[in-house]
Write an enzyme that holds these catalytic residues in place. Structure first.
Site, PDB file in Angstrom:
ATOM      1  N   GLY A  84       2.280  -7.327  -0.471  1.00 45.16           N
ATOM      2  CA  GLY A  84       3.002  -6.777  -1.625  1.00 45.16           C
ATOM      3  C   GLY A  84       2.187  -5.741  -2.374  1.00 45.16           C
ATOM      4  N   CYS A  85       0.893  -6.011  -2.505  1.00 46.71           N
ATOM      5  CA  CYS A  85       0.014  -5.097  -3.255  1.00 46.71           C
ATOM      6  C   CYS A  85      -0.204  -3.799  -2.478  1.00 46.71           C
ATOM      7  CB  CYS A  85      -1.309  -5.789  -3.558  1.00 46.71           C
ATOM      8  SG  CYS A  85      -1.083  -7.289  -4.533  1.00 46.71           S
ATOM      9  N   THR A  86      -0.240  -3.902  -1.142  1.00 45.65           N
ATOM     10  CA  THR A  86      -0.379  -2.710  -0.306  1.00 45.65           C
ATOM     11  C   THR A  86       0.879  -1.850  -0.408  1.00 45.65           C
ATOM     12  OG1 THR A  86      -1.862  -3.887   1.202  1.00 45.65           O
ATOM     13  CG2 THR A  86      -0.778  -1.911   2.064  1.00 45.65           C
TER      14      THR A  86
END
EC number: 1.11.1.24
Length: 159
Positions: A44-46
């Site tokens: 998700g952060c990527t």
């Protein structure tokens, strides 16, 4: 001490990638997006970072700087930034001082266990250093488009 819409955001100074020191007081005159994310190099952060990266030119056109913040250390940040070719800096907040200032540390559940972690959140600060918008409990798909739209509207109002 938390931030509220329409109020000045307390100045802070933080270490960021690329040997950068970020101080809010030195960014006056530009809008600032600060997005908090749980952990470097997770799916998700990527995706979220990639969405900001891919829209950076549009944020630049709206006079808006972008900073990502997590509790990860500088080495993890530098690797994450390089691997994903992020064109903005990542702020390391290992002591959670920035996380606490923006009240993004929340009790989370993972595999039935509770722990304190960063709630995915984004803040838009106007060119005078006041909080203009906030998004808490963010879902990644479509989020960056919403932030960009708000940044453009804010920039248009201050012209």
């Amino acid at each position: 001490m938390s931030v509220s819409i329409g109020q000045p955001v307390a100045d802070f100074s933080a270490e960021a990638t690329n040997d950068t020191a970020v101080a809010l007081s030195q960014l006056k005159g530009q809008q600032v997006v600060i997005y908090f994310y749980p952990k470097d190099s997770t799916p998700g952060c990527t995706t979220e970072g990639g969405d900001f990266r891919d829209n950076k030119a549009a944020f630049d056109d709206a006079n808006t700087l972008i900073f990502g913040v997590s509790r990860d250390g500088m080495r993890a940040h530098e690797n994450f930034k390089a691997k994903q070719a992020f064109n903005f800096e990542l702020i390391s907040d290992p002591d959670e001082s920035l996380c606490r200032q923006f009240d993004v540390i929340k009790l989370k559940k993972l595999y039935g266990k509770e722990h304190l972690g960063i709630e995915r959140s984004t803040f838009l600060i106007d060119k005078d250093g006041k909080l203009a918008r906030e998004w808490r409990g963010v879902k990644v798909p479509g989020h960056v488009d919403e932030v960009l739209e708000a940044a453009r509207e804010l920039a248009a109002q201050s012209r």
